[in-house]
Design an enzyme around this catalytic site. Sequence first.
Site, mmCIF file in Angstrom:
data_model
loop_
_atom_site.group_PDB
_atom_site.id
_atom_site.type_symbol
_atom_site.label_atom_id
_atom_site.label_comp_id
_atom_site.label_asym_id
_atom_site.label_seq_id
_atom_site.Cartn_x
_atom_site.Cartn_y
_atom_site.Cartn_z
ATOM 1 N N GLY A 15 0.974 -0.905 0.510
ATOM 2 C CA GLY A 15 0.376 -0.089 0.133
ATOM 3 C C GLY A 15 0.999 0.741 0.020
ATOM 4 O O GLY A 15 0.829 2.679 0.540
ATOM 5 N N SER A 45 0.656 -4.482 4.798
ATOM 6 C CA SER A 45 1.046 -4.562 5.763
ATOM 7 C C SER A 45 0.193 -4.009 6.919
ATOM 8 O O SER A 45 0.925 -2.463 5.836
ATOM 9 C CB SER A 45 2.268 -5.135 5.996
ATOM 10 O OG SER A 45 2.361 -5.208 7.531
ATOM 11 N N VAL A 48 4.788 -3.029 7.955
ATOM 12 C CA VAL A 48 6.084 -2.078 7.517
ATOM 13 C C VAL A 48 5.049 -0.558 6.998
ATOM 14 O O VAL A 48 4.549 -0.642 6.029
ATOM 15 C CB VAL A 48 5.964 -3.035 6.570
ATOM 16 C CG1 VAL A 48 7.550 -2.740 5.595
ATOM 17 C CG2 VAL A 48 6.172 -4.826 6.655
ATOM 18 N N ILE A 51 7.711 3.317 1.947
ATOM 19 C CA ILE A 51 8.740 3.981 2.241
ATOM 20 C C ILE A 51 9.064 6.260 2.298
ATOM 21 O O ILE A 51 10.316 5.795 2.924
ATOM 22 C CB ILE A 51 9.897 3.767 0.764
ATOM 23 C CG1 ILE A 51 11.785 4.162 0.773
ATOM 24 C CG2 ILE A 51 9.076 4.503 -0.346
ATOM 25 C CD1 ILE A 51 12.474 3.485 0.116
ATOM 26 N N LYS A 84 5.536 21.380 -10.212
ATOM 27 C CA LYS A 84 6.929 20.781 -10.336
ATOM 28 C C LYS A 84 7.154 21.333 -11.606
ATOM 29 O O LYS A 84 6.322 20.988 -13.154
ATOM 30 C CB LYS A 84 7.408 19.669 -9.884
ATOM 31 C CG LYS A 84 8.310 19.567 -10.756
ATOM 32 C CD LYS A 84 9.514 17.819 -10.624
ATOM 33 C CE LYS A 84 10.661 17.397 -11.283
ATOM 34 N NZ LYS A 84 11.187 16.028 -10.783
ATOM 35 N N LEU A 345 9.065 -0.544 -6.799
ATOM 36 C CA LEU A 345 10.833 -0.787 -6.206
ATOM 37 C C LEU A 345 10.873 -2.331 -5.971
ATOM 38 O O LEU A 345 11.870 -2.581 -6.608
ATOM 39 C CB LEU A 345 10.300 -0.229 -4.433
ATOM 40 C CG LEU A 345 10.606 0.719 -3.792
ATOM 41 C CD1 LEU A 345 10.637 1.830 -3.529
ATOM 42 C CD2 LEU A 345 12.152 2.271 -4.991
HETATM 43 C C1 LIG Z 1 16.126 7.972 -2.149
HETATM 44 C C2 LIG Z 1 15.055 7.699 -2.819
HETATM 45 C C3 LIG Z 1 14.096 9.102 -3.225
HETATM 46 C C4 LIG Z 1 13.164 9.068 -4.259
HETATM 47 N N1 LIG Z 1 12.658 10.159 -4.545
HETATM 48 C C5 LIG Z 1 11.348 9.888 -6.078
HETATM 49 C C6 LIG Z 1 11.305 10.617 -6.476
HETATM 50 O O1 LIG Z 1 11.171 12.094 -6.011
HETATM 51 N N2 LIG Z 1 10.567 10.229 -7.932
HETATM 52 C C7 LIG Z 1 10.295 9.075 -8.023
HETATM 53 O O2 LIG Z 1 9.523 9.576 -8.750
HETATM 54 N N3 LIG Z 1 10.486 7.975 -7.411
HETATM 55 C C8 LIG Z 1 11.380 8.673 -5.410
HETATM 56 N N4 LIG Z 1 11.814 7.337 -5.538
HETATM 57 C C9 LIG Z 1 10.646 5.873 -5.691
HETATM 58 C C10 LIG Z 1 9.696 6.062 -5.109
HETATM 59 O O3 LIG Z 1 9.824 6.389 -3.952
HETATM 60 C C11 LIG Z 1 8.982 4.856 -5.260
HETATM 61 O O4 LIG Z 1 9.026 4.591 -6.358
HETATM 62 C C12 LIG Z 1 7.692 4.332 -4.546
HETATM 63 O O5 LIG Z 1 7.480 5.390 -2.982
HETATM 64 C C13 LIG Z 1 7.107 2.983 -4.759
HETATM 65 O O6 LIG Z 1 7.305 2.640 -3.326
HETATM 66 P P1 LIG Z 1 6.562 0.928 -3.148
HETATM 67 O O7 LIG Z 1 4.958 1.315 -3.305
HETATM 68 O O8 LIG Z 1 6.401 0.743 -5.169
HETATM 69 O O9 LIG Z 1 6.966 1.046 -2.326
HETATM 70 P P2 LIG Z 1 6.807 1.065 -1.015
HETATM 71 O O10 LIG Z 1 6.781 2.417 -0.150
HETATM 72 O O11 LIG Z 1 7.707 0.299 0.313
HETATM 73 O O12 LIG Z 1 5.366 0.440 -0.052
HETATM 74 C C14 LIG Z 1 6.189 -1.251 0.164
HETATM 75 C C15 LIG Z 1 4.331 -1.793 0.658
HETATM 76 O O13 LIG Z 1 4.257 -3.147 0.879
HETATM 77 C C16 LIG Z 1 4.192 -3.157 1.597
HETATM 78 N N5 LIG Z 1 4.378 -4.783 2.313
HETATM 79 C C17 LIG Z 1 6.162 -5.027 2.483
HETATM 80 N N6 LIG Z 1 5.988 -6.298 2.915
HETATM 81 C C18 LIG Z 1 4.617 -6.772 2.578
HETATM 82 C C19 LIG Z 1 4.110 -8.302 3.684
HETATM 83 N N7 LIG Z 1 5.127 -8.801 3.669
HETATM 84 N N8 LIG Z 1 2.969 -8.002 3.391
HETATM 85 C C20 LIG Z 1 2.151 -7.313 3.121
HETATM 86 N N9 LIG Z 1 2.254 -5.770 2.390
HETATM 87 C C21 LIG Z 1 3.394 -5.935 2.978
HETATM 88 C C22 LIG Z 1 3.826 -2.409 2.603
HETATM 89 O O14 LIG Z 1 3.752 -2.218 3.582
HETATM 90 C C23 LIG Z 1 4.016 -0.874 2.194
HETATM 91 O O15 LIG Z 1 2.892 -0.431 1.564
HETATM 92 C C24 LIG Z 1 12.729 7.173 -4.609
HETATM 93 C C25 LIG Z 1 13.137 6.202 -3.914
HETATM 94 C C26 LIG Z 1 14.110 6.387 -3.196
HETATM 95 C C27 LIG Z 1 14.959 5.719 -2.088
#
Ligand SMILES: Cc1cc2nc3c(=O)[nH]c(=O)nc-3n(C[C@H](O)[C@H](O)[C@H](O)COP(=O)(O)OP(=O)(O)OC[C@H]3O[C@@H](n4cnc5c(N)ncnc54)[C@H](O)[C@@H]3O)c2cc1C
Length: 522
Positions: A15, A45, A48, A51, A84, A345
Amino acid sequence: MRVSDPVNTVVIVGGGTAGWLTAGLLAAEHRSNEKSGLNVVLVESPDVSPIGVGEGTWPTMRTSLQTMGISETDFVRDCDASFKQGTRFSGWLHGRDEYYYHPFALPQRFHEIDLARHWQPHREKVSYADAVTPQPAACERALAPKQITTPEFASALNYGYHLDAGRFSKFLEEHCVEKLGVTHILDNVVAVNAADNDDIESLSLGSGESIHGDLFVDCTGFAALLLGKHYGIPFCSKQEYLFNDRALAVQVPRNSPDEAIASTTLSTAQGAGWIWDIALPKRRGVGHVYSSAHTSDEQAEADLRRYIASTASEELSESCAPRQITFSPGHREKLWHRNCVAIGLSGGFVEPLEASALVMIELSAKMLSEQLPANRAVMDVVAKRFNDKFLYHWHRIIEFLKLHYVLSRREDTDYWRDNSSPRTVPSDLMESLELWRYQSPRYQDLFHADELFPAASYRYVLCGMDFETEGPDERRRSDVATRADAESMFGENIKRTAQMLKALPTNRELIGKVHEFGFQTI
Ligand SMILES: Cc1cc2nc3c(=O)[nH]c(=O)nc-3n(C[C@H](O)[C@H](O)[C@H](O)COP(=O)(O)OP(=O)(O)OC[C@H]3O[C@@H](n4cnc5c(N)ncnc54)[C@H](O)[C@@H]3O)c2cc1C
């Protein structure tokens, strides 16, 4: 699931921004709020957290929000969002105060004429970006890309957003659940259960329940629970090209409530990485992304604090507590395997430069939605096309990001020396650089119609980094014929810039009005 059974239920795990954007785009297109629509379930979850970084978007986000039926006024108000218009790169060329812009606006009449060649004779007097679009001048004055009377999502100058990532996930969650019919389950996925054919059949949750689905989307962030841990799809490291593998992120309160809100991401080069500075109405998001092979965590933190002290008070710089994030730059060998696709990610991440991660999520979710397999029989065909497309996008992202480093003339640290060493440059990029000495990037050098970074973006970076392409060729009839045209376009741009500077409010004024009155809806 039999091969002819329709895909009725999509289960998304995670999420964060990836999970909710995917859920929203799927649910809106496939009418999940109607009885006959697609069943979209999102499991997240409670233990967790997402990010919490990722606060700069591309203009594509406007279309994504519109597709999900979101009001721009609500979005700006609830996500502490600002407008932006591109990125301002400081110190990337020589490590001094010099800067250049990669604006979102295309150079005027970009598809008809190569202004970069005709700009060459003027390069000492005006930057390329300033010669071809009013946007850098507007950004230097922290102006907004439109007026309060401009309808939602329409623009005078092309724009994306800066936003509060934590609030954005919550905002999407509410919209997806309340308006789009997405089912939300707060629980941990504790086991992945396979069917006889190796597809995922169901997920076991901490509560003891299990969820069945026809297609599973892995949005579990760096954990990559389904594609990585369950299926063991290998991770392809790209650290040989892009060295950054750590970040220190911090939220910096505003010095005063009426402080200007920058309308570009500020990217300031450091000795072993760079600092991002993202301006929101109520705070800034600042972070230092760096290579652990080239500097220590202590030095990286000292550099970040020095930067904050130069833009806020000494006191703020000392009191802030940066959060460290570690990552490996790279992506999975494939993104879709059996009935599981990774978005966000979990599929890969190289670094924050040019904010390519959120746009990859939007594009992945869009393709998944448009090409949602009718049944299991055709899923492998869609999976192959999805893998081909997104592996190609990864390839081009890595090249385009590397372009920012390889053109640097900095010699002050190993980081910059290593970055321009040919052994760290992808061979396709080396080849293109050779070509671009004689002609600026054209569509023909980029192989797909829907390139992530268009030829215009390459030109902004090449010209901004002082890369020399031969000027207009006096022997070519077409070059002589277009020279007069180009000169008149440079003149037009000067006029248009003056008009924009007069008409546009500041970012802060516009956001204040959005909070007070809202935009016109369309
Ligand atoms: C330093 C940094 C700077 C960034 N800056 C930019 C930017 O300026 N622009 C841009 O486009 N992107 C940027 N990004 C990338 C961006 O942050 C991510 O692409 C975006 O936030 C998506 O993250 P996500 O949803 O894939 O993962 P996350 O936000 O990590 O979400 C993971 C989800 O999985 C769930 N989960 C994990 N394990 C389980 C489990 N066992 N059971 C149920 N649920 C689970 C967690 O609860 C959470 O809800 C940046 C990344 C980093 C590291």
